[in-house]
Write a protein that holds these residues in place. Sequence first.
Motif, mmCIF file in Angstrom:
data_model
loop_
_atom_site.group_PDB
_atom_site.id
_atom_site.type_symbol
_atom_site.label_atom_id
_atom_site.label_comp_id
_atom_site.label_asym_id
_atom_site.label_seq_id
_atom_site.Cartn_x
_atom_site.Cartn_y
_atom_site.Cartn_z
ATOM 1 N N GLY A 241 -93.924 -29.536 50.145
ATOM 2 C CA GLY A 241 -93.854 -30.941 50.510
ATOM 3 C C GLY A 241 -92.494 -31.296 51.073
ATOM 4 N N PHE A 242 -92.457 -32.317 51.921
ATOM 5 C CA PHE A 242 -91.221 -32.751 52.566
ATOM 6 C C PHE A 242 -91.023 -34.251 52.365
ATOM 7 C CE2 PHE A 242 -92.273 -28.888 54.824
ATOM 8 C CZ PHE A 242 -91.049 -28.296 55.106
ATOM 9 N N THR A 243 -89.779 -34.652 52.249
ATOM 10 C CA THR A 243 -89.408 -36.057 52.351
ATOM 11 C C THR A 243 -88.948 -36.275 53.788
ATOM 12 O OG1 THR A 243 -88.738 -36.111 50.026
ATOM 13 C CG2 THR A 243 -87.939 -37.889 51.450
ATOM 14 N N GLY A 244 -89.906 -36.654 54.626
ATOM 15 C CA GLY A 244 -89.625 -36.779 56.048
ATOM 16 C C GLY A 244 -90.620 -35.967 56.857
ATOM 17 N N ASP A 245 -90.401 -35.925 58.159
ATOM 18 C CA ASP A 245 -91.317 -35.243 59.067
ATOM 19 C C ASP A 245 -91.057 -33.740 59.103
ATOM 20 O OD1 ASP A 245 -92.527 -37.635 59.797
ATOM 21 O OD2 ASP A 245 -91.094 -38.006 61.426
ATOM 22 N N ALA A 246 -92.153 -32.975 59.197
ATOM 23 C CA ALA A 246 -92.058 -31.515 59.318
ATOM 24 C C ALA A 246 -93.292 -31.011 60.039
ATOM 25 C CB ALA A 246 -91.936 -30.856 57.944
ATOM 26 N N MET B 79 -98.875 -33.895 56.612
ATOM 27 C CA MET B 79 -98.262 -32.696 57.183
ATOM 28 C C MET B 79 -99.299 -31.589 57.302
ATOM 29 S SD MET B 79 -95.225 -30.288 55.687
ATOM 30 C CE MET B 79 -96.421 -29.392 54.708
ATOM 31 N N ALA B 80 -99.234 -30.814 58.376
ATOM 32 C CA ALA B 80 -100.176 -29.713 58.577
ATOM 33 C C ALA B 80 -99.923 -28.605 57.563
ATOM 34 C CB ALA B 80 -100.050 -29.177 59.994
ATOM 35 N N GLU B 81 -100.953 -27.803 57.340
ATOM 36 C CA GLU B 81 -100.862 -26.659 56.429
ATOM 37 C C GLU B 81 -99.761 -25.697 56.894
ATOM 38 O OE1 GLU B 81 -102.032 -23.874 53.391
ATOM 39 O OE2 GLU B 81 -102.378 -26.012 53.692
ATOM 40 N N PRO B 82 -98.884 -25.235 55.974
ATOM 41 C CA PRO B 82 -97.840 -24.274 56.375
ATOM 42 C C PRO B 82 -98.439 -23.022 57.009
ATOM 43 C CG PRO B 82 -97.457 -25.083 54.137
ATOM 44 C CD PRO B 82 -98.804 -25.584 54.548
ATOM 45 N N ILE C 210 -89.371 -26.088 43.181
ATOM 46 C CA ILE C 210 -88.011 -25.881 43.658
ATOM 47 C C ILE C 210 -87.744 -26.903 44.754
ATOM 48 C CG2 ILE C 210 -86.441 -24.268 44.792
ATOM 49 C CD1 ILE C 210 -88.092 -21.999 43.535
ATOM 50 N N ALA C 211 -86.759 -27.766 44.540
ATOM 51 C CA ALA C 211 -86.411 -28.817 45.497
ATOM 52 C C ALA C 211 -85.057 -28.508 46.121
ATOM 53 C CB ALA C 211 -86.377 -30.176 44.804
ATOM 54 N N VAL C 212 -84.988 -28.636 47.435
ATOM 55 C CA VAL C 212 -83.760 -28.362 48.175
ATOM 56 C C VAL C 212 -83.488 -29.518 49.119
ATOM 57 C CG1 VAL C 212 -82.673 -26.847 49.877
ATOM 58 C CG2 VAL C 212 -84.026 -25.858 48.019
ATOM 59 N N ASP C 213 -82.277 -30.093 49.048
ATOM 60 C CA ASP C 213 -81.865 -31.122 49.999
ATOM 61 C C ASP C 213 -81.669 -30.493 51.375
ATOM 62 O OD1 ASP C 213 -81.891 -33.081 48.045
ATOM 63 O OD2 ASP C 213 -79.769 -32.777 47.541
ATOM 64 N N LEU C 214 -82.081 -31.199 52.405
ATOM 65 C CA LEU C 214 -81.952 -30.738 53.783
ATOM 66 C C LEU C 214 -81.022 -31.662 54.562
ATOM 67 C CD1 LEU C 214 -85.682 -29.810 54.536
ATOM 68 C CD2 LEU C 214 -83.804 -28.249 53.984
ATOM 69 N N PRO C 215 -80.522 -31.210 55.714
ATOM 70 C CA PRO C 215 -79.547 -32.014 56.463
ATOM 71 C C PRO C 215 -80.070 -33.358 56.940
ATOM 72 C CG PRO C 215 -79.514 -29.729 57.205
ATOM 73 C CD PRO C 215 -80.692 -29.866 56.296
ATOM 74 N N THR D 234 -87.050 -32.937 60.294
ATOM 75 C CA THR D 234 -85.936 -33.872 60.119
ATOM 76 C C THR D 234 -85.900 -34.387 58.682
ATOM 77 O OG1 THR D 234 -87.347 -35.694 60.891
ATOM 78 C CG2 THR D 234 -85.927 -34.606 62.536
ATOM 79 N N ALA D 235 -86.605 -33.709 57.793
ATOM 80 C CA ALA D 235 -86.712 -34.155 56.402
ATOM 81 C C ALA D 235 -85.366 -34.071 55.694
ATOM 82 C CB ALA D 235 -87.748 -33.318 55.669
ATOM 83 N N THR D 236 -85.248 -34.839 54.626
ATOM 84 C CA THR D 236 -84.043 -34.796 53.795
ATOM 85 C C THR D 236 -84.233 -33.939 52.549
ATOM 86 O OG1 THR D 236 -84.751 -36.827 52.678
ATOM 87 C CG2 THR D 236 -83.265 -37.059 54.583
ATOM 88 N N GLU D 237 -85.488 -33.512 52.277
ATOM 89 C CA GLU D 237 -85.742 -32.661 51.116
ATOM 90 C C GLU D 237 -87.012 -31.868 51.352
ATOM 91 O OE1 GLU D 237 -85.502 -33.522 46.442
ATOM 92 O OE2 GLU D 237 -87.438 -34.141 47.299
ATOM 93 N N VAL D 238 -87.047 -30.634 50.828
ATOM 94 C CA VAL D 238 -88.251 -29.821 50.809
ATOM 95 C C VAL D 238 -88.517 -29.413 49.365
ATOM 96 C CG1 VAL D 238 -86.954 -27.681 51.283
ATOM 97 C CG2 VAL D 238 -89.422 -27.783 51.742
#
Length: 332
Positions: free
Chosen positions: A134-139, A1-4, A107-112, A65-69
């Motif tokens: 970090g993401f679980t999925g593409d961002a 993933m690219a730098e925020p 801090i972990a947050v579930d995403l749609p 489209t990630a499920t978690e950040v």
Amino acid sequence: MAEPLWTGYRFREVDADGWSTFWRLDPRGQPRALHDWHGRADRPGHRLWSRAATPAGVRASWRTTATEVRLELRASLDIYSTIAPVDFLVDGELYRRCEVSIGEQTIAVDLPGDSVELTIWLPQAGAIGVREVGFTGDAVPSPPTGPRWITYGSSITQCTGAYGPSETWPALVARRHGWDLTAMGFAGECHLDPIAARTIRDTPARLISLCLGINIYGGATFSGRTLPGQVESFLRTVRDGHPHTPMVLITPIVAPEIEGTPNEVGLTLDDIRACVELGARSLADPDLQLIDGRTVLTADEARALYADELHPGPDGYRLIADRLAPLLTLPL
């Protein structure tokens, strides 16, 4: 993933362990004693640099489209009595507000899991460091596209007591208009410092607003003799970098419990308002608009919505946003 692509700060400092501090004033060239991470000052009462290291208004966005950040963050009370939360917005609406504790944490947050625009707003109060997102999925980072708005002021612009960093009055106004916010609210430290004027001068912007006077009243920073000239000098420095950028100057909002009470140099809040207005009018600037802060809230609204004799509570900041949003506009 690219730098925020974090936005809303002037200088990013990364230490040897990878922790980033987002400075809203540039500490480079300043004596280190003025601006170390823990906010120690070179003299008693000087807290500008610790305020500048608080990431009020700093945020980053992604199309994901990630499920978690996961946000890796460290926090300290330092000179603050509180640490503000982190806000996670999905498609422009508050999705999660997460409290921040002292020390290092993830801090972990579930995403749609659907394609959404995620924005993380960092705390507007506390000494904050950020290391990784970090993401679980593409961002994919999503840079701001709206015009930049710089707003300078005191604790009433930093809005420590707002519900969260996306609900300070500058954040609410910027979100409503689709603007790229740079929030230069420094609690207790809005004293027309030259470094603040130079920072605004050197930062590209389509609109600049300034809320001047309440810290000068509380700190007895200037007298009736010196304040108009200091306001004029500050504005002229800003104008050196922004010859025709629209500027809006707001005098102190109403404070019913202290209106009419002279400060240590004998100035009431009305005296401060008059001096600020006199300094502004000395420029004879057609691109400078003045707003009397007493018109933003009524005395009855202040009594109902203030957390103390000076500071609005969370709903007070929301009302300030509602009142100022129609007045802070860009020319067609």
